[in-house]
Every structure is written in structure tokens, then in C-alpha cells.
Scaffold this motif. Structure first.
Motif, PDB file in Angstrom:
ATOM      1  N   ASN A  57       1.801  24.871  66.818  1.00 12.33           N
ATOM      2  CA  ASN A  57       1.678  26.319  67.041  1.00 12.33           C
ATOM      3  C   ASN A  57       1.909  27.063  65.726  1.00 12.33           C
ATOM      4  O   ASN A  57       2.647  28.057  65.635  1.00 12.33           O
ATOM      5  CB  ASN A  57       2.647  26.826  68.114  1.00 12.33           C
ATOM      6  CG  ASN A  57       2.363  28.280  68.464  1.00 12.33           C
ATOM      7  OD1 ASN A  57       1.210  28.714  68.434  1.00 12.33           O
ATOM      8  ND2 ASN A  57       3.403  29.044  68.743  1.00 12.33           N
ATOM      9  N   HIS A  58       1.273  26.563  64.679  1.00 14.16           N
ATOM     10  CA  HIS A  58       1.404  27.170  63.356  1.00 14.16           C
ATOM     11  C   HIS A  58       0.054  27.022  62.677  1.00 14.16           C
ATOM     12  O   HIS A  58      -0.397  25.913  62.437  1.00 14.16           O
ATOM     13  CB  HIS A  58       2.505  26.472  62.543  1.00 14.16           C
ATOM     14  CG  HIS A  58       2.919  27.256  61.356  1.00 14.16           C
ATOM     15  ND1 HIS A  58       3.651  28.424  61.462  1.00 14.16           N
ATOM     16  CD2 HIS A  58       2.683  27.073  60.035  1.00 14.16           C
ATOM     17  CE1 HIS A  58       3.850  28.914  60.240  1.00 14.16           C
ATOM     18  NE2 HIS A  58       3.278  28.109  59.368  1.00 14.16           N
ATOM     19  N   HIS A  59      -0.623  28.136  62.416  1.00 16.36           N
ATOM     20  CA  HIS A  59      -2.043  28.106  62.083  1.00 16.36           C
ATOM     21  C   HIS A  59      -2.347  28.563  60.661  1.00 16.36           C
ATOM     22  O   HIS A  59      -1.725  29.493  60.173  1.00 16.36           O
ATOM     23  CB  HIS A  59      -2.789  28.950  63.107  1.00 16.36           C
ATOM     24  CG  HIS A  59      -2.542  28.508  64.512  1.00 16.36           C
ATOM     25  ND1 HIS A  59      -1.450  28.943  65.256  1.00 16.36           N
ATOM     26  CD2 HIS A  59      -3.181  27.608  65.288  1.00 16.36           C
ATOM     27  CE1 HIS A  59      -1.469  28.361  66.446  1.00 16.36           C
ATOM     28  NE2 HIS A  59      -2.487  27.540  66.494  1.00 16.36           N
ATOM     29  N   ASN A  74       1.352  30.891  55.500  1.00 16.77           N
ATOM     30  CA  ASN A  74       2.620  31.610  55.562  1.00 16.77           C
ATOM     31  C   ASN A  74       2.958  31.797  57.037  1.00 16.77           C
ATOM     32  O   ASN A  74       2.151  31.481  57.913  1.00 16.77           O
ATOM     33  CB  ASN A  74       2.581  32.930  54.799  1.00 16.77           C
ATOM     34  CG  ASN A  74       1.844  34.023  55.553  1.00 16.77           C
ATOM     35  OD1 ASN A  74       1.044  33.773  56.450  1.00 16.77           O
ATOM     36  ND2 ASN A  74       2.140  35.240  55.178  1.00 16.77           N
ATOM     37  N   THR A  75       4.158  32.254  57.282  1.00 14.65           N
ATOM     38  CA  THR A  75       4.602  32.422  58.663  1.00 14.65           C
ATOM     39  C   THR A  75       4.574  33.910  58.992  1.00 14.65           C
ATOM     40  O   THR A  75       5.433  34.661  58.508  1.00 14.65           O
ATOM     41  CB  THR A  75       6.006  31.822  58.853  1.00 14.65           C
ATOM     42  OG1 THR A  75       5.973  30.442  58.444  1.00 14.65           O
ATOM     43  CG2 THR A  75       6.454  31.900  60.305  1.00 14.65           C
ATOM     44  N   HIS A  76       3.598  34.310  59.784  1.00 12.55           N
ATOM     45  CA  HIS A  76       3.426  35.748  60.076  1.00 12.55           C
ATOM     46  C   HIS A  76       4.719  36.312  60.661  1.00 12.55           C
ATOM     47  O   HIS A  76       5.191  37.360  60.279  1.00 12.55           O
ATOM     48  CB  HIS A  76       2.289  35.962  61.087  1.00 12.55           C
ATOM     49  CG  HIS A  76       1.075  35.141  60.805  1.00 12.55           C
ATOM     50  ND1 HIS A  76       0.319  34.554  61.798  1.00 12.55           N
ATOM     51  CD2 HIS A  76       0.491  34.749  59.642  1.00 12.55           C
ATOM     52  CE1 HIS A  76      -0.669  33.872  61.263  1.00 12.55           C
ATOM     53  NE2 HIS A  76      -0.592  33.966  59.959  1.00 12.55           N
ATOM     54  N   ASP A  77       5.319  35.538  61.586  1.00 13.61           N
ATOM     55  CA  ASP A  77       6.498  36.053  62.311  1.00 13.61           C
ATOM     56  C   ASP A  77       7.680  36.273  61.369  1.00 13.61           C
ATOM     57  O   ASP A  77       8.603  37.003  61.706  1.00 13.61           O
ATOM     58  CB  ASP A  77       6.901  35.066  63.413  1.00 13.61           C
ATOM     59  CG  ASP A  77       5.779  34.894  64.447  1.00 13.61           C
ATOM     60  OD1 ASP A  77       5.781  33.885  65.162  1.00 13.61           O
ATOM     61  OD2 ASP A  77       4.879  35.760  64.494  1.00 13.61           O
TER      62      ASP A  77
HETATM   63  C1  H2B Z   1       2.202  33.813  69.728  1.00 10.95           C
HETATM   64  C2  H2B Z   1       2.120  32.617  68.793  1.00 10.95           C
HETATM   65  O1  H2B Z   1       3.041  31.627  69.191  1.00 10.95           O
HETATM   66  C3  H2B Z   1       2.511  33.042  67.395  1.00 10.95           C
HETATM   67  O2  H2B Z   1       1.655  34.089  66.986  1.00 10.95           O
HETATM   68  C4  H2B Z   1       2.385  31.889  66.377  1.00 10.95           C
HETATM   69  C5  H2B Z   1       0.986  31.348  66.285  1.00 10.95           C
HETATM   70  N1  H2B Z   1       0.663  30.751  65.002  1.00 10.95           N
HETATM   71  C6  H2B Z   1       1.279  31.138  63.874  1.00 10.95           C
HETATM   72  N2  H2B Z   1       0.828  30.728  62.675  1.00 10.95           N
HETATM   73  C7  H2B Z   1       1.403  31.163  61.533  1.00 10.95           C
HETATM   74  N3  H2B Z   1       0.915  30.751  60.341  1.00 10.95           N
HETATM   75  N4  H2B Z   1       2.441  31.988  61.572  1.00 10.95           N
HETATM   76  C8  H2B Z   1       2.990  32.447  62.711  1.00 10.95           C
HETATM   77  O3  H2B Z   1       3.960  33.205  62.689  1.00 10.95           O
HETATM   78  C9  H2B Z   1       2.408  32.001  63.959  1.00 10.95           C
HETATM   79  N5  H2B Z   1       2.869  32.385  65.127  1.00 10.95           N
END
Ligand code: H2B
Length: 100
Positions: A57-59, A74-77
Motif C-alpha cells: 500500500n505504498h505507490h 515519497n510518502t504523501h501522508d
Molecule cells: C489511502 C491509502 O492507504 C493511502 O493514500 C496510501 C496509498 N499509497 C501511498 N503511497 C505513497 N507513496 N505515499 C502514501 O502516503 C500512500 N498512502
């Protein structure tokens, strides 16, 4: 896994074990450009990494043209680079070397 942003020192430490990856000048992402023999190899790499990304769950943010795949992680969250980015980068390097 911690979703805390890594310090630039910690990132540089991690990058020393990640051939080809560099820290973006704003310090908020890591990136690498992969080159393959042809489009099929490039797309096969992307297909394999897509399954890893989904499991994590990391894209990735990536761009493909023919035999080239440019990747930015990078980690959006967290608004920066976390251990998840390092883990996915390591998996991508493994996937890319499998084609060699
Ligand atoms: C809702 C979902 O779990 C989140 O948006 C996940 C999905 N994939 C993600 N991928 C990346 N690169 N960063 C994130 O913070 C992230 N969050």
C-alpha cells in the motif's frame, strides 16, 4: 513501520545501500532512473513493482518512455521520505537486477 519522516542524514545513510537512488534537492523524495533493454523489459519491471507497491500500500510516482522508467518515491501522508520509500526502492533495485 514508522510513518515518520526520516532526517536527511538517515536518508543519506539508507541511500548508501541503494545504488542509483538520489535525494531530490528539496529533500522530500528519492528518485532513480532505470534503463532496460527494451519496452517489454521496462514494462515487466513496472508490472512486478506494481504488485509489490500494492502489497505495501505504498505507490510510486513514475514515468515510462520505451526502455526507461523514472521513479520518484515519497510518502504523501508524511510529506517526505520514510522507511516505506526506502523499502520500496530496495524492492525496485532487486526487481531491476533480476532482469540482468
Ligand atoms: C489511502 C491509502 O492507504 C493511502 O493514500 C496510501 C496509498 N499509497 C501511498 N503511497 C505513497 N507513496 N505515499 C502514501 O502516503 C500512500 N498512502
Amino acid at each position: 513501520m514508522s510513518l515518520d519522516k526520516l532526517s536527511s542524514e538517515a536518508i543519506e545513510q539508507d541511500l548508501s545501500g541503494l545504488p542509483g537512488w538520489t535525494l531530490r534537492e528539496d529533500g522530500a523524495a528519492i528518485s532513480r532512473s532505470f534503463r532496460f533493454r527494451n519496452f517489454s523489459q521496462a514494462f515487466g519491471f513496472m508490472a512486478e513493482c506494481a504488485l509489490v507497491a500494492e502489497r505495501m500500500n505504498h505507490h510510486p510516482e513514475w514515468f515510462n518512455v520505451y526502455s526507461r522508467v523514472d521513479v520518484t518515491l515519497n510518502t504523501h501522508d508524511a510529506g517526505g521520505v520514510t522507511e516505506k520509500d526506502v523499502k520500496l526502492a530496495r524492492a525496485m533495485n532487486r526487481a531491476a537486477s533480476r532482469g540482468d
